[in-house]
Design a protein around this motif. Structure first.
Motif, PDB file in Angstrom:
ATOM      1  N   LEU A   1      12.908 -19.864 -22.176  1.00 29.98           N
ATOM      2  CA  LEU A   1      13.901 -19.211 -21.333  1.00 29.98           C
ATOM      3  C   LEU A   1      15.285 -19.827 -21.524  1.00 29.98           C
ATOM      4  N   MET A   2      15.306 -21.148 -21.641  1.00 31.10           N
ATOM      5  CA  MET A   2      16.608 -21.805 -21.770  1.00 31.10           C
ATOM      6  C   MET A   2      17.265 -21.478 -23.105  1.00 31.10           C
TER       7      MET A   2
ATOM      8  N   TYR B   1      18.719 -18.042 -22.736  1.00 31.29           N
ATOM      9  CA  TYR B   1      19.962 -17.941 -21.953  1.00 31.29           C
ATOM     10  C   TYR B   1      21.104 -18.767 -22.539  1.00 31.29           C
TER      11      TYR B   1
ATOM     12  N   VAL C   1      18.143 -32.305 -15.131  1.00 33.33           N
ATOM     13  CA  VAL C   1      18.115 -30.919 -15.613  1.00 33.33           C
ATOM     14  C   VAL C   1      17.058 -30.131 -14.838  1.00 33.33           C
TER      15      VAL C   1
ATOM     16  N   LEU D   1      22.283 -20.882 -14.971  1.00 30.17           N
ATOM     17  CA  LEU D   1      21.660 -22.151 -15.375  1.00 30.17           C
ATOM     18  C   LEU D   1      22.441 -22.917 -16.444  1.00 30.17           C
TER      19      LEU D   1
ATOM     20  N   VAL E   1      17.304 -26.770 -12.053  1.00 25.83           N
ATOM     21  CA  VAL E   1      16.572 -25.502 -12.055  1.00 25.83           C
ATOM     22  C   VAL E   1      15.908 -25.311 -10.695  1.00 25.83           C
TER      23      VAL E   1
ATOM     24  N   LEU F   1       2.146 -24.012 -19.895  1.00 29.76           N
ATOM     25  CA  LEU F   1       2.605 -23.280 -18.713  1.00 29.76           C
ATOM     26  C   LEU F   1       3.905 -23.830 -18.123  1.00 29.76           C
ATOM     27  N   PHE F   2       4.187 -25.110 -18.313  1.00 33.84           N
ATOM     28  CA  PHE F   2       5.405 -25.690 -17.739  1.00 33.84           C
ATOM     29  C   PHE F   2       6.517 -25.770 -18.783  1.00 33.84           C
ATOM     30  N   LEU F   3       6.223 -26.452 -19.860  1.00 30.81           N
ATOM     31  CA  LEU F   3       7.278 -26.755 -20.824  1.00 30.81           C
ATOM     32  C   LEU F   3       7.712 -25.523 -21.623  1.00 30.81           C
TER      33      LEU F   3
ATOM     34  N   LEU G   1      11.348 -22.227 -11.766  1.00 31.90           N
ATOM     35  CA  LEU G   1      11.300 -20.905 -12.409  1.00 31.90           C
ATOM     36  C   LEU G   1      10.212 -20.025 -11.784  1.00 31.90           C
TER      37      LEU G   1
ATOM     38  N   ALA H   1      11.244 -28.078 -13.323  1.00 30.56           N
ATOM     39  CA  ALA H   1      11.829 -26.864 -13.861  1.00 30.56           C
ATOM     40  C   ALA H   1      10.846 -25.710 -13.734  1.00 30.56           C
ATOM     41  N   ALA H   2       9.562 -25.984 -14.060  1.00 35.27           N
ATOM     42  CA  ALA H   2       8.560 -24.923 -14.003  1.00 35.27           C
ATOM     43  C   ALA H   2       8.399 -24.431 -12.575  1.00 35.27           C
TER      44      ALA H   2
ATOM     45  N   PHE I   1      17.533 -27.850 -26.448  1.00 37.90           N
ATOM     46  CA  PHE I   1      16.400 -27.064 -25.967  1.00 37.90           C
ATOM     47  C   PHE I   1      15.604 -26.462 -27.122  1.00 37.90           C
TER      48      PHE I   1
ATOM     49  N   PRO J   1       7.439 -22.132 -21.334  1.00 40.98           N
ATOM     50  CA  PRO J   1       8.243 -21.063 -20.710  1.00 40.98           C
ATOM     51  C   PRO J   1       9.665 -21.523 -20.392  1.00 40.98           C
ATOM     52  N   PHE J   2       9.779 -22.751 -19.920  1.00 37.80           N
ATOM     53  CA  PHE J   2      11.095 -23.288 -19.571  1.00 37.80           C
ATOM     54  C   PHE J   2      11.979 -23.369 -20.813  1.00 37.80           C
TER      55      PHE J   2
END
Lengths: 190, 602
Positions: free
Chosen positions: A108-109, A112, B368, B63, B372, A100-102, B36, B32-33, A146, A104-105
Motif C-alpha cells: 500500500l505504501m 501511495y 512510522v 500518509l 498509520v 498479513l501485516f508487513l 490499516l 501499521a497493520a 518501502f 499489505p502495508f
C-alpha cells in the motif's frame, strides 16, 4: 523452491549491501551536524542547505536500512508471549505477520508513495527554506525504503517457508532482547 | 449491530492493538497493520456511525505527508543516532573503567564508599550520554567483583549498580527525554533544563539510601581494607585542590559575569576545570609534588567526562548548539577521545555505525507505524475517547497524574520506552494539556517513571545487562584467592526493589514539587534564533487556551506526535482551560502542536 531461494538470496544481498553502506551516512550526518554548530558559532554563518543535509542523511540511513534490519530480525517485538513459544510457533507467527501485516502495508505504501514522489519530481519541488535543498530526492527515499522493505518481505516469506520445511537452516534466529547482549548495540531497547 | 460496533470502534481498535502487539510480530508493522485494518473497517462503518467516524479512502493519501513531515523531516529525532553512536564509542573507549578504578579508590576508605563511587560514576556517565547498558556493564565488570571481594551484601551491590546505570535515562542528555520532547511537542532544551534537578535529586536519594544502609547495616557496605587502598592517601591535597578550583571558578564568574550574564556560570566552570587540569599535568610532568598522587589521578581521570559533558550539555545550555547538534558534538568528542587513548579502530567505528543504523531504523519505523495507527485512531475519534476517559478521573490534576503514572508503571513491565513514547504518550498529551498540566513537567515525570521500567524485576533491562556480566558460577577471587559465591538472579531482583521504591518516592516528589521542573522557564538558555525556536510559556496565565499556538517545539512547521489532527480538534473550547485547579503549579504553555497544526488531510 530452488529458484525462489535464489531470488531470496539476491534480494538479501541487495538489501544488505544498501543497509551496510548507508551506515556511513550516520557518520556523515554527525560530522555535518557538529560542523553546523561550530561554523555558526565561529563565523556567525548558517546555511539551510547544510541544516537540511543532516536529516537528509539520517533519513536515507534509517529508511534504506529498514529492510536490512528486517533481514537481521532486529525490528523490536514485544516478546512477553512470543519468547515463551517453541521455535515452531514463532515461525508461524512470523509467517502470518509477514503475509498479513508487513506485505499489505508495504504494498500500500509503495502504491501511495509513487504518485507522491512523482508529483514532487515533476514539479522539481525545492525546500521552502531559503537556500534549501531540492526535495524530490529526499522524498524518493520514502519510496525506495518501502520498495526495499517490500522486496525483503518477499525474501523473508520464501526463507521462512524453506526453514519450516527444513530446506535451509534458520538464517536469523530470534534473540530475545532480554538475553545477555555481548555486543551492546541496542542499548535502551529490545 | 453495526451501529453498536461503529459507536465503540475506538475501544475495540485499542483492544485489538494490544492483541496485535502481544502476538509478537515486530511492533512497527503490527501498529501499521492495525491502523490499516481499522481504516478499512472504519470506512465501511462510516455510514452507520452517525458522523462519529470521519474516514474515507482519500485520507490514505495523507500518509506519505505524515511520514515526510513527522518522521523524515524531524530534526529532533536526529539526536537518537548521535547519542547512540556516542554511547557505543564511549563504551569501547575505556572511560568508565578508568573512572570506576580511580573514584572507587577515592571513596573506598569510607563505609559504603564503593557504592557511592558507583552512584557518582553512574551519574557522571549519565551526563555524558544517554546509554544505560554501557554503564551497567562497566560497573558490573569492574565494581561488582571488588564489592564482593570485600564483603558487600550481594543484593545491595547489584541493586546499586543496576539503579545507577539507569540514571542515564533521566539525567540529560537522555534519549528518553528527546523522544518525549518530540512526542509532547516541546523543545528538547527545556526538557533537559527541567530534568536536571530531578535527576540530581534522584542521584542524591540513591546516595542517601547507601548512607542509611551504612548506619543500619554497616556490615553490608564495608569500607575497603587498608591493603586494598592502592592510590595512597592524600585526601587533604584533593580538598585543597577542590577549594582552589572553586575559588578560580568564583573569581572567573565575577570577571565574566558582566560580559556573559547567566552563561558566565558555565564558562567559569570551564575556566576553573582547565586551570586545575593544567596544574595537575604540570605537577606530574615537572615532578613538583604539589599535589598527592591521588589528587593528580582523580583530576586527570575526571577530565574526559567533564569535557564531554561540556561539549554536549554545555553547548546546549549556552545556546551554541541545538540538542541535536550537541549530540553530534558529543559523538565527535567521543571519537577524538577514543583516538587519543588509541582505542579507535576502523572496525569498531564500522560496528558502532552499523548498530546505530539498525537501532535508528527500528525506532523510526515504530514511529512510522504509529503514524498509520494514529491516522485511523483520530479518524474514529479515539483520541476523544481516551481524553474523556482520562479527564473524568477524579482528583483533577493530581488524580490524573497518579492514574497515568500507575498505568505507565505497569505497561512498562512489558513495553519499552520507545513503544510507550510513540504509542501511549501521544494519547495522554491532549488530556494533560486539557487539564492545564505543564507538558515539560509531565514529560519529566514520565521520564522518571520510564527509568523505573529499566529496573523492575523481572523484565528490567538494567537487570538483564547486570545478569549478563555478574558471575553465575563460583569463582576464585584474583586477589584474596578465596572461593567466591556467584550472584543469583534472585539477589539481583531483591537488590533492585529498594531502588524501585526510591523511584516511586521520586515520582511523588516531582508531583508534589513541580517547581523542581518548571524552573526551566526562568533559565532559558541564550537562543540562536537561526535554528532554535524555543517557545515561551504564556506567562499571562493558562486560562482559556488559545486554540492555535503557532510555534511550539523545535520546528514550528513539523507536526509532532499525532500531528495532522482532524479539523474538529483545533483547540478545546476556551472555557475548559478555566477548570484547572487553583494551586496550578504553572501557567499552561501554548497548546500542543497536535492541536495547533492546520489540518493536513484533504
Amino acid at each position: 523452491m530452488t529458484w525462489l531461494l535464489g531470488l531470496s538470496r539476491l534480494i538479501d544481498r541487495l538489501t544488505a549491501f544498501v543497509g551496510r553502506w548507508v551506515a556511513w551516512f550516520i557518520f556523515a550526518a554527525t560530522i555535518v551536524s557538529a560542523g553546523n554548530a561550530v561554523i555558526r558559532k565561529a563565523f556567525d554563518e548558517s546555511s539551510n542547505a547544510w541544516l537540511e543535509l543532516q536529516w537528509y542523511l539520517f533519513g536515507a540511513a534509517f529508511m534504506l536500512a529498514a529492510a536490512y534490519t528486517l533481514q537481521r530480525n532486529e525490528h523490536v517485538r514485544i516478546d512477553i508471549l512470543y519468547g515463551l513459544w517453541p521455535r515452531r510457533v514463532q515461525h508461524w507467527i512470523d509467517l502470518i505477520g509477514h503475509t498479513l501485516f508487513l506485505m499489505p502495508f508495504a504494498t500500500l505504501m509503495v502504491w501511495y508513495l509513487w504518485p507522491y514522489f512523482m508529483l514532487s519530481f515533476r514539479s522539481g519541488e525545492v525546500s521552502t527554506n531559503a537556500g534549501g535543498l531540492i526535495l524530490w530526492p529526499a522524498k524518493s527515499l520514502l519510496l525506495i525504503g518501502f520498495a526495499l522493505l517490500w522486496l525483503q518481505g518477499v525474501s523473508e516469506i520464501i526463507k521462512k517457508i524453506a526453514v519450516m520445511r527444513g530446506v535451509i537452516p534458520d538464517p536469523a534466529p530470534y534473540v530475545s532482547a532480554h538475553a545477555p547482549l555481548e555486543d551492546v548495540s541496542t542499548p535502551e531497547t529490545n | 449491530m453495526l451501529e453498536l460496533i461503529a459507536a465503540n470502534i475506538a475501544p475495540i481498535m485499542f483492544g485489538s492493538l494490544v492483541l496485535f502487539l502481544l502476538f509478537g510480530y515486530p511492533v512497527a508493522f503490527a501498529l501499521a497493520a492495525n491502523g490499516l485494518l481499522y481504516f478499512f473497517i472504519g470506512v465501511e462503518l462510516a455510514p452507520h456511525s452517525g458522523g462519529d467516524i470521519s474516514l474515507s479512502w482519500n485520507l490514505l493519501y495523507a500518509l506519505p505527508e505524515r511520514f515526510w513531515g513527522g518522521v523524515l523531516a524531524n530534526e529532533t529525532l536526529l539526536a537518537v543516532p548521535f547519542f547512540t553512536f556516542m554511547g557505543i564509542i564511549l563504551e569501547r573507549s575505556g572511560m568508565a573503567e578508568d573512572l570506576l578504578d580511580t573514584i572507587g579508590q577515592l571513596f573506598g576508605p569510607i563505609r559504603g564508599g564503593l557504592a557511592y563511587a558507583v552512584i557518582f560514576v553512574g551519574a557522571l556517565l549519565a551526563a555524558t550520554t544517554g546509554v544505560v547498558a554501557a554503564s551497567v556493564i562497566a560497573m558490573g565488570l569492574i565494581s561488582l567483583p571488588i564489592m564482593l571481594r570485600y564483603g558487600y551484601d550481594r543484593r545491595v551491590a547489584s541493586g546499586v549498580i543496576a539503579a545507577s546505570g539507569t540514571l542515564a535515562q533521566i539525567i540529560p542528555p537522555s534519549l528518553v527525554l528527546i523522544v518525549l520532547a518530540d512526542q509532547l511537542g516541546r523543545s528538547v532544551g527545556d526538557m533537559y533544563e527541567g530534568a536536571l534537578v530531578p535527576g540530581l535529586v534522584l542521584t542524591g536519594l540513591y546516595a542517601l539510601f547507601i548512607l542509611i544502609m551504612s548506619i543500619v547495616r554497616p556490615k553490608w557496605v564495608p569500607a575497603l581494607p587498608l591493603e586494598a587502598r592502592t592510590l595512597g592517601s592524600g585526601v587533604t591535597s584533593l580538598v585543597v585542590a577542590l577549594i582552589a578550583t572553586g575559588a578560580i571558578a568564583y573569581g572567573s564568574y565575577q570577571w565574566l559575569e558582566p560580559r556573559y550574564g547567566d552563561n558566565a556560570r558555565i564558562w567559569a566552570m570551564v575556566v576553573a576545570t582547565i586551570a586545575i587540569y593544567l596544574a595537575a599535568i604540570l605537577d606530574r610532568g615537572l615532578k613538583l609534588k604539589l599535589m598527592s598522587h591521588l589528587t593528580q589521578q582523580v583530576i586527570i581521570v575526571l577530565i574526559p567526562p567533564l569535557a564531554l559533558i561540556f561539549l554536549v550539555l554545555g553547548t546546549i545550555f549556552l545556546g551554541i548548539a541545538t540538542p541535536t547538534e550537541g549530540g553530534a558534538m558529543g559523538a565527535v568528542g567521543a571519537l577524538v577521545m577514543s583516538a587519543l587513548k588509541r582505542r579507535l579502530t576502523l572496525e569498531s567505528v564500522e560496528q558502532a555505525l552499523a548498530s546505530t543504523t539498525r537501532l535508528s531504523a527500528f525506532v523510526l519505523f515504530i514511529l512510522v507505524g504509529s503514524r498509520v495507527f494514529s491516522l485511523t485512531f483520530y479518524g474514529v475519534n479515539g483520541h476523544l475517547w481516551v481524553e474523556h476517559l482520562l479527564t473524568s478521573v477524579p482528583g483533577g490534576e493530581v488524580g490524573f497524574l497518579i492514574v497515568v503514572n500507575i498505568i505507565i508503571f505497569f505497561l512498562a513491565f512489558f513495553l519499552d520506552f520507545f513503544e510507550l513514547a510513540f504509542i501511549i504518550v501521544p494519547l495522554l498529551a491532549p488530556a494533560a494539556q486539557k487539564l492545564g498540566i505543564d507538558l515539560i513537567w509531565f514529560g519529566v515525570l514520565l521520564g522518571v517513571n520510564m527509568q523505573t521500567s529499566f529496573m523492575h524485576p523481572p523484565f528490567g533491562f538494567s537487570l538483564f545487562y547486570l545478569r549478563s556480566v555478574a558471575p553465575k558460577i563460583p569463582y576464585i577471587d584474583k586477589v584474596t584467592k578465596k572461593r567466591t559465591e556467584p550472584i543469583t538472579t534472585g539477589q539481583i531482583y531483591w537488590g533492585a526493589i529498594p531502588f524501585v521504591l526510591i523511584q516511586v518516592v521520586m515520582m511523588a516528589l516531582v508531583i508534589a514539587f513541580p517547581q523542581t521542573v518548571t524552573r526551566y522557564k526562568t533559565e532559558l538558555p541564550a537562543v540562536n534564533p537561526n535554528t532554535i525556536k524555543i517557545q515561551l510559556p504564556s506567562l499571562g496565565g493558562g486560562l482559556g487556551l488559545p486554540p492555535l499556538g503557532g510555534n511550539t517545539g523545535d520546528q514550528g512547521d513539523v507536526p509532532s506526535g499525532l500531528g495532522g489532527a482532524l479539523p474538529t480538534l483545533n483547540g478545546p473550547p476556551p472555557g475548559l482551560g478555566g477548570q484547572q485547579p487553583a494551586p496550578a503549579p504553572a501557567p499552561s504553555p501554548a497548546p500542543s502542536p497536535d492541536l495547533s497544526q492546520p489540518p493536513k488531510i484533504q
